[in-house]
Design a protein around this motif. Sequence first.
Motif, PDB file in Angstrom:
ATOM      1  N   ALA A   1       6.067  17.632  -0.291  1.00 30.30           N
ATOM      2  CA  ALA A   1       4.689  17.116  -0.390  1.00 30.30           C
ATOM      3  C   ALA A   1       3.675  18.254  -0.263  1.00 30.30           C
ATOM      4  N   ARG A   2       3.914  19.178   0.659  1.00 26.14           N
ATOM      5  CA  ARG A   2       2.996  20.315   0.842  1.00 26.14           C
ATOM      6  C   ARG A   2       2.917  21.142  -0.439  1.00 26.14           C
ATOM      7  N   THR A   3       4.080  21.434  -0.995  1.00 24.44           N
ATOM      8  CA  THR A   3       4.121  22.245  -2.209  1.00 24.44           C
ATOM      9  C   THR A   3       3.399  21.521  -3.346  1.00 24.44           C
ATOM     10  N   ALA A   4       3.668  20.219  -3.470  1.00 23.82           N
ATOM     11  CA  ALA A   4       3.053  19.446  -4.556  1.00 23.82           C
ATOM     12  C   ALA A   4       1.529  19.476  -4.436  1.00 23.82           C
ATOM     13  N   LEU A   5       1.046  19.470  -3.202  1.00 27.62           N
ATOM     14  CA  LEU A   5      -0.409  19.439  -2.984  1.00 27.62           C
ATOM     15  C   LEU A   5      -1.051  20.816  -3.121  1.00 27.62           C
ATOM     16  N   GLY A   6      -0.240  21.855  -3.230  1.00 27.89           N
ATOM     17  CA  GLY A   6      -0.792  23.193  -3.389  1.00 27.89           C
ATOM     18  C   GLY A   6      -1.020  23.925  -2.081  1.00 27.89           C
ATOM     19  N   LEU A   7      -0.371  23.464  -1.016  1.00 32.40           N
ATOM     20  CA  LEU A   7      -0.491  24.187   0.260  1.00 32.40           C
ATOM     21  C   LEU A   7       0.515  25.344   0.270  1.00 32.40           C
ATOM     22  N   LEU A   8       0.175  26.402   0.982  1.00 32.29           N
ATOM     23  CA  LEU A   8       1.070  27.564   1.032  1.00 32.29           C
ATOM     24  C   LEU A   8       2.305  27.234   1.861  1.00 32.29           C
ATOM     25  N   ASP A   9       3.413  27.899   1.568  1.00 31.93           N
ATOM     26  CA  ASP A   9       4.664  27.698   2.340  1.00 31.93           C
ATOM     27  C   ASP A   9       4.446  28.115   3.780  1.00 31.93           C
TER      28      ASP A   9
ATOM     29  N   ARG B   1       1.131   6.690  -6.757  1.00 35.21           N
ATOM     30  CA  ARG B   1      -0.035   7.477  -7.159  1.00 35.21           C
ATOM     31  C   ARG B   1       0.184   8.966  -6.891  1.00 35.21           C
ATOM     32  N   PHE B   2       0.730   9.263  -5.716  1.00 34.38           N
ATOM     33  CA  PHE B   2       0.994  10.657  -5.351  1.00 34.38           C
ATOM     34  C   PHE B   2       1.951  11.284  -6.379  1.00 34.38           C
ATOM     35  N   ASN B   3       3.033  10.554  -6.696  1.00 33.58           N
ATOM     36  CA  ASN B   3       4.016  11.071  -7.658  1.00 33.58           C
ATOM     37  C   ASN B   3       3.359  11.335  -9.018  1.00 33.58           C
ATOM     38  N   ALA B   4       2.485  10.407  -9.437  1.00 32.54           N
ATOM     39  CA  ALA B   4       1.858  10.542 -10.751  1.00 32.54           C
ATOM     40  C   ALA B   4       0.860  11.699 -10.762  1.00 32.54           C
ATOM     41  N   ARG B   5       0.147  11.858  -9.661  1.00 28.66           N
ATOM     42  CA  ARG B   5      -0.921  12.861  -9.623  1.00 28.66           C
ATOM     43  C   ARG B   5      -0.387  14.276  -9.343  1.00 28.66           C
ATOM     44  N   TYR B   6       0.597  14.366  -8.405  1.00 31.03           N
ATOM     45  CA  TYR B   6       1.046  15.694  -7.942  1.00 31.03           C
ATOM     46  C   TYR B   6       2.486  16.033  -8.323  1.00 31.03           C
ATOM     47  N   GLY B   7       3.154  15.122  -9.009  1.00 32.46           N
ATOM     48  CA  GLY B   7       4.553  15.375  -9.392  1.00 32.46           C
ATOM     49  C   GLY B   7       5.518  14.590  -8.500  1.00 32.46           C
ATOM     50  N   GLU B   8       6.688  14.253  -9.054  1.00 33.28           N
ATOM     51  CA  GLU B   8       7.706  13.436  -8.363  1.00 33.28           C
ATOM     52  C   GLU B   8       8.003  14.004  -6.972  1.00 33.28           C
ATOM     53  N   THR B   9       7.632  13.277  -5.956  1.00 39.95           N
ATOM     54  CA  THR B   9       7.817  13.765  -4.588  1.00 39.95           C
ATOM     55  C   THR B   9       8.524  12.730  -3.708  1.00 39.95           C
ATOM     56  N   PHE B  10       8.148  11.451  -3.895  1.00 39.20           N
ATOM     57  CA  PHE B  10       8.633  10.418  -2.966  1.00 39.20           C
ATOM     58  C   PHE B  10       9.502   9.374  -3.666  1.00 39.20           C
ATOM     59  N   THR B  11      10.461   8.837  -2.914  1.00 36.55           N
ATOM     60  CA  THR B  11      11.163   7.619  -3.313  1.00 36.55           C
ATOM     61  C   THR B  11      10.189   6.464  -3.094  1.00 36.55           C
ATOM     62  N   VAL B  12      10.025   5.598  -4.085  1.00 38.56           N
ATOM     63  CA  VAL B  12       9.134   4.442  -3.901  1.00 38.56           C
ATOM     64  C   VAL B  12       9.953   3.312  -3.279  1.00 38.56           C
ATOM     65  N   PRO B  13       9.591   2.901  -2.060  1.00 39.42           N
ATOM     66  CA  PRO B  13      10.429   1.930  -1.337  1.00 39.42           C
ATOM     67  C   PRO B  13      10.201   0.501  -1.833  1.00 39.42           C
TER      68      PRO B  13
ATOM     69  N   LEU C   1       0.848  -1.203   0.000  1.00 41.48           N
ATOM     70  CA  LEU C   1       0.000   0.000   0.000  1.00 41.48           C
ATOM     71  C   LEU C   1       0.886   1.258   0.000  1.00 41.48           C
ATOM     72  N   ALA C   2       1.956   1.224   0.780  1.00 42.53           N
ATOM     73  CA  ALA C   2       2.869   2.384   0.804  1.00 42.53           C
ATOM     74  C   ALA C   2       3.413   2.648  -0.589  1.00 42.53           C
ATOM     75  N   ARG C   3       3.760   1.582  -1.307  1.00 39.01           N
ATOM     76  CA  ARG C   3       4.284   1.746  -2.670  1.00 39.01           C
ATOM     77  C   ARG C   3       3.210   2.324  -3.597  1.00 39.01           C
ATOM     78  N   THR C   4       1.991   1.798  -3.459  1.00 42.11           N
ATOM     79  CA  THR C   4       0.890   2.276  -4.305  1.00 42.11           C
ATOM     80  C   THR C   4       0.621   3.755  -4.050  1.00 42.11           C
ATOM     81  N   VAL C   5       0.580   4.125  -2.779  1.00 37.95           N
ATOM     82  CA  VAL C   5       0.269   5.512  -2.425  1.00 37.95           C
ATOM     83  C   VAL C   5       1.373   6.445  -2.926  1.00 37.95           C
ATOM     84  N   ALA C   6       2.630   6.029  -2.762  1.00 33.85           N
ATOM     85  CA  ALA C   6       3.752   6.872  -3.219  1.00 33.85           C
ATOM     86  C   ALA C   6       3.705   7.028  -4.729  1.00 33.85           C
TER      87      ALA C   6
END
Length: 320
Positions: free
Chosen positions: A312-320, A159-171, A152-157
Amino acid sequence: MTRRLTGFQPTGHLHLGNLIGAMRPLVAAQDRPSIAMIADLHALTVEHDPQQLRANTLQVATVLLAAGVDPERTAIIANSQVPEHAELHYLLESATGYGEAARMIQFKEKSAGNKGVRLSLLTYPVLMAADILVHDIDQVPVGDDQNQHLELARTVATRFNARYGETFTVPEGIRPENAARIMDLSDPARKMSKSAPSAAGRIGLLDPPEVIRRTITRAVTDTVGVVRDDAGNQPGVTNLLAILRACADREPGPLTSYGALKREVTDAVEAVLGPIRARYAELSEDPGHVRKILADGRARVQPRAAETVRRARTALGLLD
Ligand code: ATP
């Protein structure tokens, strides 16, 4: 170089399975960047006693040190003390489906028939994903019981990378080297576990020698009467052989009786646990030292964790 994370839940007394299956592989691989994480936040997912949890967390940290984890090379942390774990946990929920969490076997097993199921039990694997992703971990040694959560961790990472841009190392999940799975001595169909209702088949890492001897003497064997490595027909004997191999790296003599085998296993286990028990007693005299090791571990891992959360915050569109 690959980065590894190994987790331990502070849910009870650590046992020989934890040592052989997780701590020794961790100690053997300390030439690479590693984190030993005490998952105290995960201990909140089921009924718990706050005072007991605090004591268990410190005990796990102390046992890790006593078993040879070198805090100069391996950062020892409690996940509650690195707040980035909890923050990323929430952010990852935006990439996790309710159905995915509800499908987890461990959630189904632990929630079945339990009226007071906590919401955190459902989101447990998302927190585990955060534990891993927040530190840019490449490899996670996992037993079978955690395979589904790691997937599940791999799937979530991914999916997140695909949807919001390269953010996580997939373990990647790996089988720990030389890590036998140790079964319960009174019920060899079940793995030795901290949370088993009865301690009768568990060898605690801090058990005194006479308790170890009694537990092994009472271990379930069978009526065959001949020592054979045959897990199908002799699961109890096979488990004793696995313990002997793991603790003393040898086979019993060809004519060994069950009684003699148990004496050999008792001596082999005591030879491994005796020094750990002695070191634990020394370390326990200075709990401040153990707390400092946890604080040092936190300081070491936090810059990278903060950076991952920022991405991750930036990728999701949260303010700095
Ligand atoms: P619980 O009963 O609370 O689920 P546990 O005994 O299964 O606890 P964990 O804290 O979940 O232990 O696991 C810590 C590490 O020890 C993990 O890497 C796990 O794979 C390993 N481990 C746990 N039990 C065994 C066992 N019986 N044999 C080998 N490795 C084990």
